[in-house]
Design an enzyme around this catalytic site. Structure first.
Site, PDB file in Angstrom:
ATOM      1  N   LYS A  37     -88.501  25.044 -73.039  1.00  0.00           N
ATOM      2  CA  LYS A  37     -87.927  25.833 -74.073  1.00  0.00           C
ATOM      3  C   LYS A  37     -86.904  26.900 -73.441  1.00  0.00           C
ATOM      4  CE  LYS A  37     -87.827  28.588 -77.888  1.00  0.00           C
ATOM      5  NZ  LYS A  37     -87.781  28.064 -79.121  1.00  0.00           N
TER       6      LYS A  37
ATOM      7  N   LYS B 226     -83.685  37.250 -77.010  1.00  0.00           N
ATOM      8  CA  LYS B 226     -85.089  37.235 -76.484  1.00  0.00           C
ATOM      9  C   LYS B 226     -85.230  36.137 -75.384  1.00  0.00           C
ATOM     10  CE  LYS B 226     -89.872  36.032 -77.162  1.00  0.00           C
ATOM     11  NZ  LYS B 226     -90.808  35.927 -78.074  1.00  0.00           N
TER      12      LYS B 226
ATOM     13  N   THR C  10     -93.182  31.928 -77.677  1.00  0.00           N
ATOM     14  CA  THR C  10     -92.413  31.967 -76.661  1.00  0.00           C
ATOM     15  C   THR C  10     -92.442  33.045 -75.739  1.00  0.00           C
ATOM     16  OG1 THR C  10     -90.824  30.999 -78.260  1.00  0.00           O
ATOM     17  CG2 THR C  10     -89.849  31.507 -76.372  1.00  0.00           C
TER      18      THR C  10
END
Ligand code: NAD
Length: 291
Positions: free
Chosen positions: A162, A237, A87
């Site tokens: 995402k 994050k 990611t």
């Protein structure tokens, strides 16, 4: 197929092991973590690429991805698939894809959802960005490591999907937790709250499938002392990546921004580090409006 795998941490190790178990020749490298059983260890990232048809990376962040990409792209032959499952920020994903395309590689950004459990079970969902040809090259490995791969469009779109998904998830978890804490103070039983909301218009994945209240709904990290699961640190994050992307394209995301601030407070100044992201519920429980 010969597959190179770089980044053998919590997620990468079981993913690489599943590829090896499925009969592929997997060569792996990590700066710290050991290779899992069935995966041949290489002494550096460049050696991983030698003769590989597909190289997969599973790394902590965009800067490390850029560094590794700079090192390995010249070592890959034209037509090789370069599948990044980390990611990372959309900009890094697009910059790396551009470099890879210049070297006539087939890059795909393919971040995952499903966590460590999904990586071990081979049931991850991949959100993929790249050309149709690059997606097709990556598809056989997606089928082994996961149960679903969605082609979201061009380079960077996997990362875009995402962070948009996880922005919704973070916002929804906060909403679910603050509603439980309010219900407590109003004297509403948690089971009754769940029975109503999970079958009413306030339902969500966080309420119905991952309920943050211990002993309510299906088994979740709340029933295990808020051991992750999906750590609040990783949610932070992803929320920060969503806000970085929103800034870059001038998108107004006030709820995402508030969620990022709240998780930052929880992880960096309270006791959220290392706990599941649903541990927002005991946080709210212990507070009043003034903090
Ligand atoms: P991790 O820290 O366990 O693994 C990352 C690995 O990369 C480490 O073993 C580290 O030593 C290695 N590494 C760092 N720099 C390297 C380099 N230059 N060359 C080779 N190896 C290097 O992290 P993780 O939990 O496996 O997560 C990996 C990625 O997946 C992250 O981007 C994370 O956001 C994403 N992700 C994690 C989860 C989860 O539940 N853990 C879920 C979805 C997505």
């Amino acid at each position: 197929m010969k597959i190179g795998f770089i980044g053998l941490g919590n997620m990468g190790a079981p993913m690489a092991a599943n590829l090896a178990t499925a009969g592929h020749e997997v060569v792996g490298f990590d700066v710290i973590a050991p290779c899992p059983g069935g995966v041949t260890s290489a002494s550096n990232a460049v050696d991983v690429c030698e003769g590989a048809e597909v190289v997969i990376t599973m790394l902590p962040n965009g800067q490390i991805l850029r560094d590794v990409a700079r090192e390995i792209i010249p070592a890959m032959s034209p037509g090789t698939g370069f599948v990044d499952c980390s990611t990372v920020d959309v900009e890094s994903a697009r910059a790396v894809a551009e470099q890879a395309e210049q070297a006539r590689l087939l890059p795909v950004d393919a971040p995952v959802s499903g966590g460590v459990g999904g990586a071990a079970a081979g049931t991850l969902t991949f959100m993929a960005g790249g050309s149709a040809e690059a997606f097709a090259k990556a598809q056989p490995s997606f089928e082994i490591m996961g149960q679903k791969a969605v082609h979201c469009g061009g380079s960077g779109n996997g990362q875009a999907a995402k962070i948009c998904n996880n922005m919704i998830l973070g916002i929804t978890m906060i909403g679910t937790c603050e509603a439980f804490a309010l219900a407590d103070k109003l004297g509403l039983d948690r089971q009754a709250m769940f029975d109503v909301v999970s079958t009413s218009s306030g339902y969500s994945w966080t309420m119905n499938a991952y309920c943050p209240a211990p002993g309510i709904g299906p088994q979740s990290p709340a029933d295990n002392g808020y051991q992750p699961g999906f750590a609040a640190d990783l949610m932070l994050k992803d929320l920060r990546l969503s806000q970085q992307a929103a800034e870059a394209v001038d998108a107004d995301t006030p709820m995402g921004n508030a969620a990022a601030k709240l998780y930052a407070q929880f992880v960096e100044h309270e006791d959220g580090a290392g706990r599941d992201f649903s541990a927002m519920l005991p946080r709210f429980e212990a507070r009043g409006r003034g903090g």
